[in-house]
Scaffold this motif. Structure first.
Motif, PDB file in Angstrom:
ATOM      1  N   LEU A  51       0.835  -1.204   0.000  1.00 10.66           N
ATOM      2  CA  LEU A  51       0.000   0.000   0.000  1.00 10.66           C
ATOM      3  C   LEU A  51       0.871   1.257   0.000  1.00 10.66           C
ATOM      4  O   LEU A  51       0.496   2.286  -0.556  1.00 10.66           O
ATOM      5  N   GLY A  52       2.041   1.173   0.615  1.00  7.59           N
ATOM      6  CA  GLY A  52       2.950   2.307   0.698  1.00  7.59           C
ATOM      7  C   GLY A  52       3.864   2.454  -0.513  1.00  7.59           C
ATOM      8  O   GLY A  52       4.744   3.309  -0.531  1.00  7.59           O
ATOM      9  N   ILE A  53       3.657   1.614  -1.532  1.00 13.29           N
ATOM     10  CA  ILE A  53       4.473   1.613  -2.759  1.00 13.29           C
ATOM     11  C   ILE A  53       5.954   1.423  -2.424  1.00 13.29           C
ATOM     12  O   ILE A  53       6.832   1.962  -3.097  1.00 13.29           O
ATOM     13  N   LEU A  54       6.208   0.683  -1.356  1.00 13.54           N
ATOM     14  CA  LEU A  54       7.585   0.325  -1.012  1.00 13.54           C
ATOM     15  C   LEU A  54       7.898  -1.047  -1.593  1.00 13.54           C
ATOM     16  O   LEU A  54       9.046  -1.465  -1.657  1.00 13.54           O
ATOM     17  N   ASP A  55       6.847  -1.753  -1.966  1.00 12.85           N
ATOM     18  CA  ASP A  55       6.987  -3.084  -2.537  1.00 12.85           C
ATOM     19  C   ASP A  55       5.811  -3.267  -3.503  1.00 12.85           C
ATOM     20  O   ASP A  55       4.859  -2.488  -3.474  1.00 12.85           O
ATOM     21  N   LYS A  75      11.488   6.489  -9.585  1.00  9.39           N
ATOM     22  CA  LYS A  75      11.281   7.931  -9.521  1.00  9.39           C
ATOM     23  C   LYS A  75       9.785   8.266  -9.369  1.00  9.39           C
ATOM     24  O   LYS A  75       9.402   9.085  -8.534  1.00  9.39           O
ATOM     25  N   VAL A  76       8.971   7.602 -10.173  1.00 10.48           N
ATOM     26  CA  VAL A  76       7.526   7.844 -10.112  1.00 10.48           C
ATOM     27  C   VAL A  76       6.967   7.312  -8.796  1.00 10.48           C
ATOM     28  O   VAL A  76       6.123   7.953  -8.161  1.00 10.48           O
ATOM     29  N   ALA A  77       7.468   6.149  -8.357  1.00 11.13           N
ATOM     30  CA  ALA A  77       7.013   5.588  -7.080  1.00 11.13           C
ATOM     31  C   ALA A  77       7.305   6.577  -5.948  1.00 11.13           C
ATOM     32  O   ALA A  77       6.448   6.835  -5.102  1.00 11.13           O
ATOM     33  N   ALA A  78       8.500   7.157  -5.966  1.00 12.15           N
ATOM     34  CA  ALA A  78       8.879   8.122  -4.922  1.00 12.15           C
ATOM     35  C   ALA A  78       7.983   9.350  -4.984  1.00 12.15           C
ATOM     36  O   ALA A  78       7.564   9.891  -3.946  1.00 12.15           O
ATOM     37  N   GLN A  79       7.657   9.753  -6.190  1.00 11.60           N
ATOM     38  CA  GLN A  79       6.782  10.917  -6.376  1.00 11.60           C
ATOM     39  C   GLN A  79       5.393  10.639  -5.790  1.00 11.60           C
ATOM     40  O   GLN A  79       4.840  11.466  -5.071  1.00 11.60           O
ATOM     41  N   TYR A  80       4.842   9.459  -6.087  1.00 11.58           N
ATOM     42  CA  TYR A  80       3.529   9.097  -5.546  1.00 11.58           C
ATOM     43  C   TYR A  80       3.585   8.969  -4.020  1.00 11.58           C
ATOM     44  O   TYR A  80       2.669   9.391  -3.325  1.00 11.58           O
ATOM     45  N   ARG A  81       4.651   8.356  -3.519  1.00  8.18           N
ATOM     46  CA  ARG A  81       4.782   8.244  -2.055  1.00  8.18           C
ATOM     47  C   ARG A  81       4.760   9.618  -1.413  1.00  8.18           C
ATOM     48  O   ARG A  81       4.085   9.848  -0.418  1.00  8.18           O
ATOM     49  N   GLU A  83       3.559  12.406  -2.614  1.00 11.81           N
ATOM     50  CA  GLU A  83       2.343  13.167  -2.858  1.00 11.81           C
ATOM     51  C   GLU A  83       1.143  12.583  -2.102  1.00 11.81           C
ATOM     52  O   GLU A  83       0.295  13.317  -1.610  1.00 11.81           O
ATOM     53  N   PHE A  84       1.091  11.247  -2.011  1.00  7.32           N
ATOM     54  CA  PHE A  84      -0.115  10.600  -1.503  1.00  7.32           C
ATOM     55  C   PHE A  84      -0.003  10.091  -0.069  1.00  7.32           C
ATOM     56  O   PHE A  84      -1.016   9.926   0.605  1.00  7.32           O
ATOM     57  N   ARG A 154       6.080  14.700  10.939  1.00  9.41           N
ATOM     58  CA  ARG A 154       6.782  14.519   9.661  1.00  9.41           C
ATOM     59  C   ARG A 154       5.844  13.916   8.613  1.00  9.41           C
ATOM     60  O   ARG A 154       5.820  14.339   7.458  1.00  9.41           O
ATOM     61  N   ALA A 155       5.050  12.923   9.048  1.00  8.11           N
ATOM     62  CA  ALA A 155       4.128  12.276   8.112  1.00  8.11           C
ATOM     63  C   ALA A 155       3.056  13.250   7.626  1.00  8.11           C
ATOM     64  O   ALA A 155       2.597  13.156   6.494  1.00  8.11           O
ATOM     65  N   LEU A 156       2.656  14.167   8.498  1.00  6.04           N
ATOM     66  CA  LEU A 156       1.587  15.109   8.141  1.00  6.04           C
ATOM     67  C   LEU A 156       2.076  16.286   7.316  1.00  6.04           C
ATOM     68  O   LEU A 156       1.287  16.919   6.604  1.00  6.04           O
ATOM     69  N   ALA A 157       3.368  16.582   7.422  1.00  6.55           N
ATOM     70  CA  ALA A 157       3.887  17.850   6.887  1.00  6.55           C
ATOM     71  C   ALA A 157       3.626  18.020   5.394  1.00  6.55           C
ATOM     72  O   ALA A 157       3.405  19.130   4.929  1.00  6.55           O
ATOM     73  N   SER A 158       3.635  16.913   4.648  1.00  6.57           N
ATOM     74  CA  SER A 158       3.408  17.043   3.210  1.00  6.57           C
ATOM     75  C   SER A 158       1.924  16.897   2.862  1.00  6.57           C
ATOM     76  O   SER A 158       1.575  16.755   1.698  1.00  6.57           O
ATOM     77  N   ASN A 159       1.072  16.952   3.889  1.00  7.60           N
ATOM     78  CA  ASN A 159      -0.376  16.855   3.701  1.00  7.60           C
ATOM     79  C   ASN A 159      -0.770  15.679   2.809  1.00  7.60           C
ATOM     80  O   ASN A 159      -1.413  15.856   1.764  1.00  7.60           O
ATOM     81  N   PRO A 160      -0.381  14.452   3.198  1.00 10.33           N
ATOM     82  CA  PRO A 160      -0.672  13.281   2.369  1.00 10.33           C
ATOM     83  C   PRO A 160      -2.163  12.958   2.378  1.00 10.33           C
ATOM     84  O   PRO A 160      -2.880  13.365   3.289  1.00 10.33           O
TER      85      PRO A 160
END
Ligand code: ADP
Ligand code: MG
Length: 233
Positions: A51-55, A75-81, A83-84, A154-160
């Motif tokens: 679910l976390g796009i880590l795997d 790169k895209v996985a990191a971007q989605y992580r 952003e979301f 930290r988890a909240l800071a990017s407003n996921p």
């Protein structure tokens, strides 16, 4: 917000495949607060990592906010992580030589946000978790509960869109666990979608819905009467 369909995952151990997830299905609507329960080794972290796009799953579909998560390059996985998703871990995963403020602002740096705005945002979220006075302290100067609050900021800071928490109270005593759950409940009250992995029934009862994993399958998926953590702290 989240939809998974017939998700399978195996690990290869020597010559033997270990089939951990054997066809998982569920949906999570925006604003829900779901716990994933199961005994040790039942595949909770495996599921959360997918679910976390880590795997990635071997088979099945994972939709996150209308996007099919499949065959993404790193790169895209990191971007989605970024952003979301916001992550909270049992062992906090803070950087020990950085202050609380820097720990919270680091993900914002990777989003290209300028220093002044990063600091303002990080401070705002430290205030939100009750740690404004501890901004300049490093993790080794903080208690376990305070460290987890920094990790939550930290988890909240990017407003996921979604918070994913893997045994967020696993390293904390009962009282501190309930305090952290009170904070996580308050974040859900404001509308954030949250998934929590736990093997502790009292923690699961503080969410709104419990999904049970057993032998690689969902055996139960029920709404529960949410117990407010404040009743215990
Ligand atoms: P839980 O979080 O519910 O305790 P996990 O998802 O961590 O369970 O693990 C499920 C099973 O998969 C366990 O038997 C574990 O040993 C195995 N497993 C987890 N990660 C790996 C891996 N990277 N390689 C091989 N086996 C793994
Ligand atoms: Mg686990």
């Amino acid at each position: 917000m989240i939809s998974i369909k017939d998700l399978h995952k195996s690990y290869q151990i020597g010559n033997n495949p270990l089939h951990v997830l054997k066809g998982i299905n569920f949906e999570v609507k925006e604003g829900d607060f779901v716990s994933i329960m199961g005994s040790s080794g039942s595949g909770k972290s495996t599921l959360l990592n997918i679910l976390g796009i880590l795997d990635e799953a071997d088979k099945g579909e994972y939709w996150l906010d209308g996007v099919l998560i499949k065959n993404l390059n790193e790169k895209v996985a990191a971007q989605y992580r970024n952003e979301f998703l916001g992550f909270i871990f049992q062992s906090f995963n803070l950087i020990n030589y950085k202050s609380a403020l820097d720990n919270v602002s680091l993900p914002l740096y990777y989003q290209g946000i300028k220093r002044k705005e990063r600091t303002e945002k990080a401070m705002h979220y430290l205030e939100k978790v009750g740690l404004a006075d501890w901004a300049s302290h490093t993790p080794n100067e903080l208690s376990g509960g305070q460290k987890q609050r920094v990790a939550i900021a930290r988890a909240l800071a990017s407003n996921p869109k979604v918070l994913l928490a893997d045994e967020p109270t696993g390293a904390l005593d009962s009282k501190t666990s309930y305090e952290v759950m009170e904070l996580i409940q308050a974040i859900n009250d404001e509308g954030k979608t949250i998934l929590v992995v736990t093997h502790e029934p009292d923690i699961a009862q503080m969410t709104k819905r419990i999904v049970h994993l057993k032998d690689g399958l969902v055996t139960d998926d029920n709404r529960v009467e949410q117990i407010r953590a404040a009743a215990y702290v």
